[in-house]
Design a protein around this motif. Structure first.
Motif, mmCIF file in Angstrom:
data_model
loop_
_atom_site.group_PDB
_atom_site.id
_atom_site.type_symbol
_atom_site.label_atom_id
_atom_site.label_comp_id
_atom_site.label_asym_id
_atom_site.label_seq_id
_atom_site.Cartn_x
_atom_site.Cartn_y
_atom_site.Cartn_z
ATOM 1 N N SER A 268 3.999 -5.750 -3.412
ATOM 2 C CA SER A 268 4.917 -6.345 -2.430
ATOM 3 C C SER A 268 4.198 -7.136 -1.335
ATOM 4 C CB SER A 268 5.772 -5.253 -1.776
ATOM 5 O OG SER A 268 4.968 -4.344 -1.037
ATOM 6 N N PHE A 269 2.857 -7.042 -1.250
ATOM 7 C CA PHE A 269 2.125 -7.755 -0.213
ATOM 8 C C PHE A 269 2.147 -9.265 -0.476
ATOM 9 C CE2 PHE A 269 -0.729 -3.841 0.686
ATOM 10 C CZ PHE A 269 0.267 -3.318 1.495
ATOM 11 N N HIS A 270 2.078 -10.038 0.609
ATOM 12 C CA HIS A 270 2.137 -11.495 0.500
ATOM 13 C C HIS A 270 0.761 -12.081 0.187
ATOM 14 C CE1 HIS A 270 6.112 -12.039 2.958
ATOM 15 N NE2 HIS A 270 6.205 -11.147 2.002
ATOM 16 N N ASP A 271 0.757 -13.302 -0.334
ATOM 17 C CA ASP A 271 -0.501 -13.981 -0.669
ATOM 18 C C ASP A 271 -1.283 -14.407 0.569
ATOM 19 O OD1 ASP A 271 0.004 -13.704 -3.358
ATOM 20 O OD2 ASP A 271 1.003 -15.650 -3.536
ATOM 21 N N THR A 272 -0.651 -14.390 1.728
ATOM 22 C CA THR A 272 -1.361 -14.767 2.959
ATOM 23 C C THR A 272 -2.225 -13.635 3.503
ATOM 24 O OG1 THR A 272 0.645 -14.146 4.187
ATOM 25 C CG2 THR A 272 0.351 -16.483 3.652
ATOM 26 N N SER A 273 -2.090 -12.433 2.940
ATOM 27 C CA SER A 273 -2.889 -11.282 3.360
ATOM 28 C C SER A 273 -4.078 -11.127 2.423
ATOM 29 C CB SER A 273 -2.025 -10.011 3.344
ATOM 30 O OG SER A 273 -2.815 -8.860 3.555
ATOM 31 N N HIS A 274 -5.299 -11.082 2.979
ATOM 32 C CA HIS A 274 -6.506 -11.064 2.146
ATOM 33 C C HIS A 274 -7.449 -9.909 2.469
ATOM 34 C CE1 HIS A 274 -5.951 -15.174 0.406
ATOM 35 N NE2 HIS A 274 -5.194 -15.299 1.485
ATOM 36 N N GLY A 275 -7.164 -9.110 3.454
ATOM 37 C CA GLY A 275 -8.088 -8.056 3.848
ATOM 38 C C GLY A 275 -7.891 -6.777 3.067
ATOM 39 N N PHE A 276 -8.982 -6.230 2.495
ATOM 40 C CA PHE A 276 -8.987 -4.934 1.820
ATOM 41 C C PHE A 276 -7.945 -4.869 0.702
ATOM 42 C CE2 PHE A 276 -9.876 -4.294 6.418
ATOM 43 C CZ PHE A 276 -11.241 -4.091 6.301
ATOM 44 N N ARG A 277 -7.908 -5.910 -0.102
ATOM 45 C CA ARG A 277 -6.993 -5.944 -1.240
ATOM 46 C C ARG A 277 -7.772 -6.251 -2.508
ATOM 47 N NH1 ARG A 277 -2.012 -9.737 -0.508
ATOM 48 N NH2 ARG A 277 -1.570 -8.750 -2.512
ATOM 49 N N PRO A 278 -7.389 -5.660 -3.645
ATOM 50 C CA PRO A 278 -8.108 -5.950 -4.897
ATOM 51 C C PRO A 278 -7.978 -7.412 -5.290
ATOM 52 C CG PRO A 278 -6.095 -4.675 -5.307
ATOM 53 C CD PRO A 278 -6.304 -4.685 -3.828
#
Length: 660
Positions: A268-278
């Protein structure tokens, strides 16, 4: 022991009836007793087929300890029991009776056979026909022929697929967290990722401890141990950052929680979020900036003040409740929030904030700031205006002269007007009917690009500040948050200097459209540069360079590695060189990194000169060559053949601040 499936001989064919205290027993009510007629035989055959389907559908097994008698759940032949299936995969287990067999007796008290049932004799020692393979929560039954166990990775993969529906609410999540396969998966991932986190122990002891953790989690009795808080200095600052030391037992549980919660929330996270994501990191965030911030006028650099220390527990818990309805899981998360910590010998219970240093903290921070991402997405749709910028009057005038006076203009006039047209800005950057907003976030740092006026940018900044405070109880760090002109001043984001790239004359490319060659002007993308001066300053702090009175950086020996072997010294410097080059693989000023890399080469030569007492670096190069090769191991210093720009964006390179 192999499963027996001799259903025909061991089946007492009769229709289930309830007697006594509600336990079903066979008795003497066989459907095929005298007088025999075709109808009774048909009914007996139907019953046997139903029971066979039940055994195969629900993974009921037969073995030497599970005799076919007339008591138990095998007589429950309703449709709901026959055709029911599970929706969550965990494993398939059968629980068999381990009690010793008793003498079999008839209903009048006479002892029957001691072995397996024979033909159609009366028997009823009280054992169940087949024991039901009781389904653990999250178990799928397959067949009585095989027990198929899914690995922890397969469980999480299916959970992630289910949660691609962002409106899906998960129940009984605690049974997935407490599943022994998930806990073992978490245990192994900790051992592989960070050696030394968990002391090595034999597998038997580890399995026993994991089974104890699993049972405590299912019962809701698991409690986190108090953590020990340590304080470390922030980079280049006098402020302290609080980190925690967590017990290995708690690390396993928190990693299992991380895996399950990540499978639920990550889709559900957006593509604009990049921190601590696989699959995301600093480079993916910077690539998005380069591709979308090309024509930006103003940029808002934002940083949340003491983010981890000021997260509101109740707000975060309410956000988690939107996707999880399992009370035991929510209680476990509450225990994580309220866990005590030892600070300077005192036991402190936190009422706000989450521990920085826990594996679960980055995911919880993303869950919290996901609301901010959604707000920015909605705000972007309402802020954007117009389809394209209008052309400037001067550009339209020259374009008109070239288009409508082709026949009257001389070749020299055409050339002069064409050169003038290239030097003019084609679009009006002050167009009030065209606005755009771009947004990217990495953890608690974010960047907002505005195509519009400065007054509009100020309003956007205030809207962001109000939302963070009213909805998430967070505040912006005023020292790090500011508005700058993107083309003139630029900004720093993720250890990279970013600025606009407005050129006096735009590049012209020839493109083919509808079998015609057309000359097209291209707009350069945002410029990303490595902060060379900051890299040298960091190297001075770590003893690789020294700065003269005139401000020049001069290589020097690194005394703290002199006692290492020749090969280890080379590997140490190779780590620094490769780390910086990998992180700044995309920058537009990559050639400027050549001076830094060659400076490290001379620092390495001076360190070897100090080690081998050669006094001068020239003697070191003469003895070991330009690559400073170790004669025993043949390890060489890494110097790339070229420093040309290749603009390669990686996934998760190490930050140069931690490397140096």
């Amino acid at each position: 022991m192999s499963n027996r499936q001799n259903y025909r001989l061991s089946l007492k064919a009769f229709f289930p009836v309830g007697i006594g205290n509600g336990v079903y027993r066979s008795g003497s009510k066989s459907l095929v007793r005298d007088p025999v007629n075709p109808e009774k035989l048909r009914r007996a055959k139907v019953v046997m087929i139903r029971l066979t389907k039940l055994i195969r559908e629900d993974s009921l097994t037969l073995d030497g300890k599970c005799n076919i008698t007339g008591k138990g759940l095998s007589l429950m032949w309703g449709r709901s029991r026959m055709y029911s299936t599970s929706t969550i995969i965990i494993n398939c287990q059968s629980f068999k009776d381990s009690n010793s067999q008793r003498s079999k007796t008839t209903h009048i008290g006479e002892k029957g056979t001691m072995g397996n049932p024979k033909d159609r004799k009366v028997y009823g020692f009280g054992g169940s026909v087949v024991e039901l393979a009781r389904r653990e929560p999250g178990t799928r039954f397959y067949s009585s022929l095989n027990n198929i166990k899914l690995s922890g990775g397969d469980i999480l993969k299916e959970l992630r697929e289910i949660n691609k529906n962002i409106d899906f609410v998960n129940s009984k999540v605690i049974h997935i967290i407490s599943n022994i396969d998930i806990l073992m998966f978490a245990y192994e991932s900790i051992k592989k990722s960070t050696p030394g986190n968990i002391k090595p122990r034999d597998d038997g002891a580890s399995l026993v401890s994991l089974q104890k953790i699993s049972s405590d989690l299912k019962a809701g009795k698991f409690d986190f141990s108090p953590v020990r808080k340590v304080h470390v200095l922030k980079r280049n600052k006098e402020e302290l950052r609080s980190l925690v030391l967590i017990s290995p037992r708690d690390k396993v549980v928190q990693t299992a929680m991380l895996m399950v919660l990540e499978a639920i929330f990550e889709p559900s996270f957006h593509d604009t979020s990049h921190g601590f994501r696989p699959g995301k990191g600093c480079h993916t965030a910077l690539k998005l900036v380069k591709n979308t911030f090309s024509n930006v006028n103003w940029v808002i650099k934002g940083d949340i003040s003491k983010f981890y220390d000021t997260i509101d527990h109740q707000i975060l818990l309410n956000l988690i409740k939107k996707r999880i309805s399992c009370e035991k899981t929510l209680t476990l998360i509450k225990k994580f929030f309220k866990n005590s910590c030892k600070d300077n010998g005192r036991l402190i219970y936190s009422k706000i904030g989450i521990f920085q240093g826990s594996s679960l903290s980055p995911l919880l921070s993303n869950i919290c700031l996901h609301e901010f991402d959604k707000f920015m997405e909605d705000f972007k749709r309402s802020f954007n205006k117009g389809i394209r910028r209008r052309k400037t009057p001067s550009y339209r005038h020259v374009q008109h002269l070239l288009s409508y006076n082709k026949e009257t203009l001389s070749p020299n006039d055409k050339k002069t007007l064409s050169l003038r047209l290239r030097s003019l800005a084609s679009k009006d950057f002050e167009d009030p009917n065209f606005r755009r907003l771009q947004y990217v976030r990495y953890s608690d740092d974010f960047l907002v690009g505005i195509i519009g006026k400065h007054s509009e940018t100020t309003k956007v900044s205030q809207e962001i500040k109000d939302f963070l405070f009213t909805s998430l109880s967070l505040k912006l760090n005023l020292d790090k948050s500011h508005i700058t002109n993107f083309n003139r001043e630029g900004t720093n984001f993720l250890s990279t200097f970013i600025c606009g790239n407005q050129e006096k004359e735009k590049k012209i490319h020839i493109v083919q459209r509808s079998n015609k060659n057309l000359k097209v002007r291209s707009t350069s993308r945002a410029r990303l540069e490595a902060p060379i001066l900051k890299i040298f300053d960091k190297s001075v702090e770590n003893g690789f360079f020294k700065r003269t009175l005139t401000g020049k950086f001069v290589p020097t020996s690194c005394g703290r590695v002199v006692n290492l072997d020749h090969a280890d010294i080379i590997r140490f410097y190779n780590q620094k060189i490769r780390g910086v080059l990998n992180y700044y693989s995309f920058v537009d000023n990559k050639k400027s990194l050549g001076s830094f890399v060659h400076g490290l080469k001379h620092s390495c030569a001076l360190t070897l000169a100090l080690k081998f007492k050669l006094r001068h670096r020239s003697k070191v190069f003469k003895k070991f060559g330009k690559a400073l090769k170790c004669p025993e191991t043949e390890v060489e210093l890494y110097i790339p053949k070229s420093f040309r720009r290749d603009q390669k964006f990686l996934v998760n390179p190490e930050d140069p601040k931690t490397i140096m």
